[in-house]
Design an enzyme around this catalytic site. Sequence first.
Site, mmCIF file in Angstrom:
data_model
loop_
_atom_site.group_PDB
_atom_site.id
_atom_site.type_symbol
_atom_site.label_atom_id
_atom_site.label_comp_id
_atom_site.label_asym_id
_atom_site.label_seq_id
_atom_site.Cartn_x
_atom_site.Cartn_y
_atom_site.Cartn_z
ATOM 1 N N LYS A 217 16.953 -62.357 -9.750
ATOM 2 C CA LYS A 217 15.850 -63.004 -8.810
ATOM 3 C C LYS A 217 15.080 -63.981 -9.520
ATOM 4 C CE LYS A 217 12.578 -62.874 -7.082
ATOM 5 N NZ LYS A 217 11.556 -64.229 -6.987
ATOM 6 N N GLU B 224 8.370 -57.239 -19.540
ATOM 7 C CA GLU B 224 7.777 -58.152 -20.339
ATOM 8 C C GLU B 224 6.473 -58.823 -19.643
ATOM 9 O OE1 GLU B 224 8.523 -58.439 -23.641
ATOM 10 O OE2 GLU B 224 10.545 -57.626 -23.828
ATOM 11 N N CYS C 169 3.880 -66.741 -22.164
ATOM 12 C CA CYS C 169 3.029 -65.324 -22.437
ATOM 13 C C CYS C 169 2.633 -64.911 -23.913
ATOM 14 C CB CYS C 169 3.899 -64.255 -21.906
ATOM 15 S SG CYS C 169 5.534 -64.155 -22.612
ATOM 16 N N GLU D 203 -5.886 -63.902 -20.019
ATOM 17 C CA GLU D 203 -4.791 -65.011 -20.366
ATOM 18 C C GLU D 203 -5.302 -66.081 -19.822
ATOM 19 O OE1 GLU D 203 -0.957 -63.749 -19.650
ATOM 20 O OE2 GLU D 203 -0.183 -64.523 -21.476
HETATM 21 P P1 ADP Z 1 3.186 -65.707 -11.567
HETATM 22 O O1 ADP Z 1 1.942 -65.196 -11.082
HETATM 23 O O2 ADP Z 1 2.952 -66.400 -13.032
HETATM 24 O O3 ADP Z 1 4.245 -66.319 -10.839
HETATM 25 P P2 ADP Z 1 4.673 -63.079 -11.130
HETATM 26 O O4 ADP Z 1 4.356 -61.914 -12.193
HETATM 27 O O5 ADP Z 1 3.972 -63.029 -9.956
HETATM 28 O O6 ADP Z 1 4.075 -64.445 -12.139
HETATM 29 O O7 ADP Z 1 6.225 -63.867 -11.134
HETATM 30 C C1 ADP Z 1 7.241 -63.583 -11.813
HETATM 31 C C2 ADP Z 1 8.523 -63.149 -11.131
HETATM 32 O O8 ADP Z 1 8.148 -61.910 -10.274
HETATM 33 C C3 ADP Z 1 8.915 -64.090 -10.093
HETATM 34 O O9 ADP Z 1 10.338 -64.145 -10.071
HETATM 35 C C4 ADP Z 1 8.181 -63.809 -8.828
HETATM 36 O O10 ADP Z 1 8.841 -64.408 -7.668
HETATM 37 C C5 ADP Z 1 8.402 -62.187 -8.794
HETATM 38 N N1 ADP Z 1 7.475 -61.397 -7.882
HETATM 39 C C6 ADP Z 1 6.027 -61.643 -7.671
HETATM 40 N N2 ADP Z 1 5.736 -60.983 -6.829
HETATM 41 C C7 ADP Z 1 6.624 -59.616 -7.051
HETATM 42 C C8 ADP Z 1 6.706 -58.525 -6.266
HETATM 43 N N3 ADP Z 1 5.743 -57.949 -5.695
HETATM 44 N N4 ADP Z 1 7.796 -57.865 -6.694
HETATM 45 C C9 ADP Z 1 8.828 -58.393 -7.254
HETATM 46 N N5 ADP Z 1 8.853 -59.479 -7.866
HETATM 47 C C10 ADP Z 1 7.756 -60.335 -7.561
#
Ligand code: ADP
Length: 514
Positions: A206, A284, A318, A416
């Site tokens: 995903k 991570e 990161c 960060e």
């Molecule tokens: P950023 O805020 O830098 O976009 P995220 O942690 O939100 O970092 O995103 C990293 C990944 O996690 C992406 O693939 C995003 O679509 C996914 N993501 C964001 N929110 C959720 C959630 N609640 N559950 C699962 N995956 C998520």
Amino acid sequence: MFATFRNLAPALRLNGVNVLRHIHQKPALYDANMLQQQAFINGEWISAKSGKTFEVLNPANGEVVGVVPDMDLEDTEAAIKAACDAFHVWKDTTAKERSQILREWYNLLVKNQKEMAEILTLESGKPLAEANGEVVYGNSFVEWFSELSRQIRGDIVQSSVPSKKILVQHQPIGVVGLITPWNFPHAMITRKAAPALGAGCTVIIKPAEDTPLTAIQIVKYAQEAGFPPGVVNLVTSSRANTGPIGKLLCEHHLVAGISFTGSTAVGKILYKQCAQGVKRLALELGGNAPFIVFNSANLDKAVDGSITSKFRNCGQTCVSANRFFIQEKVYDEYVNKLVHRVKSLKIGDGSQEGVQLGPLVNEPQLHKVAEFVNDAVSKGAKILTGGKPATHLGKLFYEPTILTDIKEDMLVYNQEVFGPVISLIKFKTEKEALDIANSTDVGLAGYFYSEDVSQIFRVSNNLEVGMIGVNEGIISCAEAPFGGIKQSGLGREGSHLGMEDFTYVKYTCIGNLS
Ligand code: ADP
């Protein structure tokens, strides 16, 4: 199988024409016949069952560069089912077979490296040279784990009872969900998928909603390499559908584990969601990397390291250095050299020659960086260079920035920044630098510059992080374990440890031997 799959996936080069060049000329050209823009489940390129799609934008200019399926729970269920069915076959393949398909995947990724990098720049904004570097780095995990998948070994342990034999083996855990971020759209997928597949797991990828096109290319070459249907699946979704999809992956009884790279906030949500099923989980997450320059440091090397560590991917990494601690004797000289270098950085559209700093990936990112800088300035920080959006270049550009007079109550001190901002803190003693560097609840990477060998060992031992660069600003590679301590995560990626998240240890006792 190889030839059939090759015909299914539309080529990136069509009749010798480079599709991306074409897209550059005509931004609306996102014809699925030219650049693959579908999700991939059970060996087929498909749209969302709902028919819904979402747009992928070029951060440098806001143009639409792709339209991909906005999948939901129904599609994800189908992916889980396919991955589960495929697991029963894939787990019984030999390590040699898996290794050979991984090697073929690697060869295809290398062959198509240039196009991969161009797509990566298009959707992430990362300068082309960096995108190339990421593709080389990302590919190296596929190569590494194609080799390591043949090295998974067990043990026959000496029993204290003569009639018993103790056998220990590693088995693949099953279906794994790989949730990846936009800052390394290529490498964060290969770093997870290659060990999972090499261990005998099947995967549902995903990717981040900002960067699904690179993921599609990676999967296209996985298909060409010969992974059987259902072994590699790709579910693309908009941000709105991401939460529910993540929850389903974490909670579904047919999913054995999750590997996630992204924000600490989302990592904690996944941790909770995985608790119910006691799922295997690799995280991570973010850091707050210290970059310490001691009196004995070679300052030119320290400045070089500062630039690479901080400004790679516009600070959206990161392991990027976050807070810079400079010992007082070398403070002025280091700062003069640093300001000079930062002012000379070329900022612009990453696809253009010589650009070193691209845009931030999206508006929330730009707002976050601006908020952090404004917060610091409102609390007394001084700007040595930069300090505002570079609006003449586009909506998402931010000037490379250096701040001084940093205080404990500022956001840049505690969190960060994930952007092109250096926060400088002057210190007197080694202990003081270590105390401040460690006074955080995260611990991913840390860097320090010193020519004093005793200090190098002392500080390495005492810095509370999972990875350290000594006189070095870039530390990740396939051979080394990547990961953090404290709230920066669980598990390690790369190295021989990178496969552990994807295997169970099984102990078999054979008794009553005569
Ligand atoms: P950023 O805020 O830098 O976009 P995220 O942690 O939100 O970092 O995103 C990293 C990944 O996690 C992406 O693939 C995003 O679509 C996914 N993501 C964001 N929110 C959720 C959630 N609640 N559950 C699962 N995956 C998520």
